[in-house]
Write a protein that holds these residues in place. Structure first.
Motif, short mmCIF file in Angstrom:
data_model
loop_
_atom_site.label_atom_id
_atom_site.label_comp_id
_atom_site.label_asym_id
_atom_site.label_seq_id
_atom_site.Cartn_x
_atom_site.Cartn_y
_atom_site.Cartn_z
N LYS A 68 0.84 -1.19 0.00
CA LYS A 68 0.00 0.00 0.00
C LYS A 68 0.88 1.25 0.00
O LYS A 68 1.99 1.24 0.51
N THR A 69 0.34 2.34 -0.53
CA THR A 69 1.10 3.59 -0.60
C THR A 69 1.17 4.30 0.73
O THR A 69 2.09 5.08 0.97
N GLU A 76 -7.85 1.01 -0.11
CA GLU A 76 -6.64 0.75 -0.89
C GLU A 76 -6.13 -0.67 -0.63
O GLU A 76 -6.15 -1.15 0.50
N VAL A 77 -5.68 -1.33 -1.67
CA VAL A 77 -5.12 -2.67 -1.57
C VAL A 77 -3.65 -2.64 -1.96
O VAL A 77 -3.18 -1.67 -2.57
N GLY A 79 -2.18 -4.68 -4.06
CA GLY A 79 -1.88 -5.25 -5.37
C GLY A 79 -1.42 -6.69 -5.18
O GLY A 79 -1.44 -7.22 -4.06
N VAL A 103 -0.76 -7.53 -10.18
CA VAL A 103 -1.80 -6.51 -10.08
C VAL A 103 -1.19 -5.29 -9.42
O VAL A 103 -0.56 -5.39 -8.36
N THR A 105 -2.12 -1.08 -8.47
CA THR A 105 -3.17 -0.08 -8.39
C THR A 105 -2.72 1.20 -9.09
O THR A 105 -1.51 1.44 -9.24
N PRO A 106 -3.65 2.05 -9.49
CA PRO A 106 -3.27 3.34 -10.08
C PRO A 106 -2.37 4.15 -9.15
O PRO A 106 -1.42 4.81 -9.62
N GLN A 108 -0.19 3.02 -7.04
CA GLN A 108 1.16 2.46 -7.09
C GLN A 108 1.88 2.90 -8.36
O GLN A 108 3.07 3.20 -8.34
#
Length: 112
Positions: A68-69, A76-77, A79, A103, A105-106, A108
């Motif tokens: 996670k960021t 939020e996941v 990925g 996978v 996320t945007p 990331q």
């Protein structure tokens, strides 16, 4: 070397064919700048294989993929990335290089 052989648009790995998304793209030698400009599947796959699964996975983690960021965005996941390079046979290493087999996320992608 700063270039990889583009296979004139395709390559075989573990009995499967990886090809460019656009059938008219038949690259021979292709450097990193061109790979990014044209989004070369074959070039990215060959580069990831040349780097090796272990180093490639470490680099993805250093860029923040698989975690996670921390910006606090609801839901939020992290990925999905393989836990170890042992889960990355050559075909998966190659396909991860152009966005399959993982996978992200945007958030990331933006962070990277």
């Amino acid at each position: 070397t700063d270039s990889v052989w583009g296979g004139r648009g395709s390559m075989k790995i573990q009995g499967k064919t990886i090809s460019e998304a656009e059938s008219h793209e038949k690259f021979e030698w292709i450097n990193l700048k061109k790979m990014i400009q044209v989004s070369s599947n074959v070039g990215a796959a060959k580069l990831a294989l040349e780097i090796g699964a272990d180093h490639y996975l470490k680099a993805l983690r250093l860029f923040g993929f698989g975690s996670k960021t921390g910006v606090g965005f609801p839901g939020e996941v992290a990925g999905i990335l393989p836990k170890t390079a042992k889960e990355m046979p050559p075909l998966r290493t190659a396909t991860m290089a152009f966005g399959q087999g993982m996978v992200a996320t945007p958030l990331q992608v933006i962070r990277a």
